[in-house]
Design a protein around this motif. Structure first.
Motif, PDB file in Angstrom:
ATOM      1  N   PRO A   1      13.767  38.540   5.085  1.00  0.00           N
ATOM      2  CA  PRO A   1      13.117  37.295   5.502  1.00  0.00           C
ATOM      3  C   PRO A   1      13.064  37.135   7.026  1.00  0.00           C
ATOM      4  N   PRO A   2      11.870  37.044   7.621  1.00  0.00           N
ATOM      5  CA  PRO A   2      11.767  36.808   9.065  1.00  0.00           C
ATOM      6  C   PRO A   2      12.392  35.471   9.488  1.00  0.00           C
ATOM      7  N   SER A   3      12.552  34.551   8.548  1.00  0.00           N
ATOM      8  CA  SER A   3      13.127  33.244   8.874  1.00  0.00           C
ATOM      9  C   SER A   3      14.581  33.340   9.327  1.00  0.00           C
ATOM     10  N   LEU A   4      15.239  34.495   9.065  1.00  0.00           N
ATOM     11  CA  LEU A   4      16.630  34.680   9.487  1.00  0.00           C
ATOM     12  C   LEU A   4      16.743  35.095  10.951  1.00  0.00           C
ATOM     13  N   LEU A   5      15.644  35.476  11.573  1.00  0.00           N
ATOM     14  CA  LEU A   5      15.702  36.007  12.926  1.00  0.00           C
ATOM     15  C   LEU A   5      16.313  35.045  13.945  1.00  0.00           C
ATOM     16  N   PRO A   6      15.938  33.763  13.967  1.00  0.00           N
ATOM     17  CA  PRO A   6      16.572  32.854  14.939  1.00  0.00           C
ATOM     18  C   PRO A   6      18.091  32.815  14.808  1.00  0.00           C
ATOM     19  N   GLU A   7      18.583  32.719  13.585  1.00  0.00           N
ATOM     20  CA  GLU A   7      20.033  32.704  13.374  1.00  0.00           C
ATOM     21  C   GLU A   7      20.665  34.010  13.834  1.00  0.00           C
ATOM     22  N   MET A   8      20.002  35.119  13.554  1.00  0.00           N
ATOM     23  CA  MET A   8      20.534  36.421  13.947  1.00  0.00           C
ATOM     24  C   MET A   8      20.592  36.547  15.467  1.00  0.00           C
ATOM     25  N   PHE A   9      19.575  36.059  16.136  1.00  0.00           N
ATOM     26  CA  PHE A   9      19.549  36.159  17.598  1.00  0.00           C
ATOM     27  C   PHE A   9      20.609  35.255  18.231  1.00  0.00           C
ATOM     28  N   ASP A  10      20.815  34.073  17.665  1.00  0.00           N
ATOM     29  CA  ASP A  10      21.863  33.184  18.180  1.00  0.00           C
ATOM     30  C   ASP A  10      23.237  33.839  18.055  1.00  0.00           C
ATOM     31  N   LEU A  11      23.468  34.538  16.935  1.00  0.00           N
ATOM     32  CA  LEU A  11      24.748  35.224  16.737  1.00  0.00           C
ATOM     33  C   LEU A  11      24.902  36.395  17.702  1.00  0.00           C
ATOM     34  N   LEU A  12      23.805  37.088  17.969  1.00  0.00           N
ATOM     35  CA  LEU A  12      23.854  38.215  18.902  1.00  0.00           C
ATOM     36  C   LEU A  12      24.250  37.743  20.296  1.00  0.00           C
ATOM     37  N   GLU A  13      23.803  36.571  20.669  1.00  0.00           N
ATOM     38  CA  GLU A  13      24.129  36.022  21.988  1.00  0.00           C
ATOM     39  C   GLU A  13      25.597  35.632  22.123  1.00  0.00           C
ATOM     40  N   GLN A  14      26.314  35.600  20.999  1.00  0.00           N
ATOM     41  CA  GLN A  14      27.736  35.259  21.029  1.00  0.00           C
ATOM     42  C   GLN A  14      28.603  36.459  21.403  1.00  0.00           C
ATOM     43  N   GLY A  15      27.979  37.599  21.667  1.00  0.00           N
ATOM     44  CA  GLY A  15      28.729  38.763  22.118  1.00  0.00           C
ATOM     45  C   GLY A  15      28.737  39.930  21.161  1.00  0.00           C
ATOM     46  N   TYR A  16      28.030  39.826  20.044  1.00  0.00           N
ATOM     47  CA  TYR A  16      27.967  40.942  19.101  1.00  0.00           C
ATOM     48  C   TYR A  16      26.952  41.978  19.581  1.00  0.00           C
ATOM     49  N   ASP A  17      27.153  43.215  19.144  1.00  0.00           N
ATOM     50  CA  ASP A  17      26.214  44.283  19.467  1.00  0.00           C
ATOM     51  C   ASP A  17      25.103  44.392  18.424  1.00  0.00           C
ATOM     52  N   SER A  18      25.374  43.917  17.226  1.00  0.00           N
ATOM     53  CA  SER A  18      24.345  43.904  16.188  1.00  0.00           C
ATOM     54  C   SER A  18      24.644  42.807  15.185  1.00  0.00           C
ATOM     55  N   VAL A  19      23.593  42.330  14.553  1.00  0.00           N
ATOM     56  CA  VAL A  19      23.708  41.364  13.465  1.00  0.00           C
ATOM     57  C   VAL A  19      22.991  41.978  12.273  1.00  0.00           C
ATOM     58  N   ALA A  20      23.752  42.220  11.198  1.00  0.00           N
ATOM     59  CA  ALA A  20      23.221  42.909  10.030  1.00  0.00           C
ATOM     60  C   ALA A  20      23.180  41.967   8.832  1.00  0.00           C
ATOM     61  N   THR A  21      22.422  42.350   7.832  1.00  0.00           N
ATOM     62  CA  THR A  21      22.253  41.517   6.636  1.00  0.00           C
ATOM     63  C   THR A  21      22.697  42.275   5.392  1.00  0.00           C
ATOM     64  N   ARG A  22      23.184  41.536   4.425  1.00  0.00           N
ATOM     65  CA  ARG A  22      23.544  42.120   3.130  1.00  0.00           C
ATOM     66  C   ARG A  22      23.185  41.138   2.024  1.00  0.00           C
ATOM     67  N   ARG A  23      22.759  41.680   0.898  1.00  0.00           N
ATOM     68  CA  ARG A  23      22.415  40.858  -0.254  1.00  0.00           C
ATOM     69  C   ARG A  23      23.669  40.543  -1.056  1.00  0.00           C
ATOM     70  N   VAL A  24      23.789  39.305  -1.466  1.00  0.00           N
ATOM     71  CA  VAL A  24      24.931  38.915  -2.301  1.00  0.00           C
ATOM     72  C   VAL A  24      24.551  38.927  -3.772  1.00  0.00           C
ATOM     73  N   SER A  25      23.296  39.180  -4.072  1.00  0.00           N
ATOM     74  CA  SER A  25      22.842  39.300  -5.458  1.00  0.00           C
ATOM     75  C   SER A  25      21.749  40.352  -5.523  1.00  0.00           C
ATOM     76  N   ARG A  26      21.479  40.842  -6.716  1.00  0.00           N
ATOM     77  CA  ARG A  26      20.425  41.838  -6.921  1.00  0.00           C
ATOM     78  C   ARG A  26      19.420  41.328  -7.951  1.00  0.00           C
ATOM     79  N   LYS A  27      19.091  40.053  -7.818  1.00  0.00           N
ATOM     80  CA  LYS A  27      18.149  39.421  -8.735  1.00  0.00           C
ATOM     81  C   LYS A  27      16.803  40.152  -8.702  1.00  0.00           C
ATOM     82  N   GLY A  28      16.295  40.470  -9.883  1.00  0.00           N
ATOM     83  CA  GLY A  28      15.010  41.147  -9.979  1.00  0.00           C
ATOM     84  C   GLY A  28      15.117  42.647 -10.130  1.00  0.00           C
ATOM     85  N   GLU A  29      16.317  43.213  -9.928  1.00  0.00           N
ATOM     86  CA  GLU A  29      16.512  44.644 -10.092  1.00  0.00           C
ATOM     87  C   GLU A  29      16.938  44.959 -11.524  1.00  0.00           C
TER      88      GLU A  29
END
Length: 309
Positions: free
Chosen positions: A102-130
């Motif tokens: 989801p591109p809608s996560l980008l603002p949150e990811m960028f805000d977290l990156l500015e806190q000093g992280y080198d990367s912000v990664a995503t993981r699925r907590v469910s596999r709905k539809g698989e």
């Protein structure tokens, strides 16, 4: 102003290309406020539909859209590497064109990156539809990798990841032909913040990952980041040698005490078949590592470009 490069690997994503662009540009006000310029890099992995045509249409309207098109299908790993190699941004984010990232996560990811992280990664907590079987084996794969590899590979991890230029350069320094990006992300280190989200189904089209392709991909991951299978082959060989010596000792003692002749050919056939199967299994393990080494020493390019815009 800083530059953010959005890398989008594509394979037969004609229907999704314009929709992804529209969803991504909804974040444009946020990045304007942050003083971040956007560029969008589509990497066409030898698509057989109109993916390249759709990207060119977008470029006519927006010069920030770029294209790297392969001469044939080299696989998603090659497309990811090509995207990172051609990205010129101070920050780089990897995303799929089917909107499962989801591109809608980008603002949150960028805000977290500015806190000093080198990367912000995503993981699925469910596999709905698989399919349930596919989800089960995926979870088993991640559990196995945690036990046999020292590299961190997060369960449910997506390739959707926002990174600093320093981390991107570190990934590009790993130029192996047999690539397993999820493992490479963990191997290079750097501080990473994980974001969890519910699984999002594809907007249009069907997944390009069949169960067989995922199985082969998992073998690539195991061979690339663990030598435990080789040790397993050695352990199994030693185990059967010990069993063989014990059985020989048992047969000699039985002959001396009871005088029974050696009998029972059905059991002997079963033992021979089992041991032969183990030998072929261990040979197959060695073959996998040898095949990977063979491909590496050839030094073939990871990808070939047909067209670049």
């Amino acid at each position: 102003m800083s530059l953010l490069t959005v890398v989008v690997p594509c394979y037969n994503e004609e229907e999704n290309v314009p929709f992804f662009y529209g969803e991504l540009m909804k974040n444009e006000p946020f990045f304007d406020e942050k003083g971040i310029e956007l560029e969008l890099l589509y990497v066409d992995d030898g698509s057989r539909d109109g993916t390249v045509t759709e990207v060119k249409k977008l470029r006519e309207k927006d010069q920030r859209v770029h294209l790297v098109s392969f001469s044939r299908n080299f696989g998603k790993e090659a497309a990811i590497y090509a995207g990172l190699e051609n990205a010129g941004g101070d920050y780089v984010v990897l995303m799929d064109a089917d909107l499962q990232d989801p591109p809608s996560l980008l603002p949150e990811m960028f805000d977290l990156l500015e806190q000093g992280y080198d990367s912000v990664a995503t993981r699925r907590v469910s596999r709905k539809g698989e399919p349930p079987v596919r989800s089960f084996f995926a979870r088993m794969f991640y559990r196995l990798m945690k036990k046999i590899s020292r590299t961190e590979i997060m369960d449910g991890a997506r390739d959707y990841r926002l990174m600093t230029r320093q981390m991107v350069d570190a990934i590009l320094s790993m130029q192996e032909y047999n690539r397993f990006t999820k493992g490479i992300f963990g191997w290079v280190g750097f501080s990473t913040k994980w974001i969890e989200y519910e699984n999002v189904e594809r907007l249009k089209g069907e997944t390009k990952w069949s169960f067989w392709k995922l199985f082969l991909y998992s073998l690539d991951g195991i061979c690339a980041f663990s030598t435990v299978p080789l040790m397993l082959a050695s352990v199994m060989g030693a185990f059967f040698c010990v069993v063989a010596f014990l059985m020989i000792f048992f047969i000699i003692i039985r002959k001396l005490i009871f005088g029974d002749p050696v009998s029972g050919w059905p059991s002997l056939v079963c033992i021979i078949l089992m041991v032969s199967g183990v030998q072929f299994f261990c040979t197959g393990i060695l073959g996998q590592y040898l095949a990977k080494t063979y491909m590496e020493v050839k030094r073939r390019p990871i990808y070939l470009v047909k067209e670049r815009l």
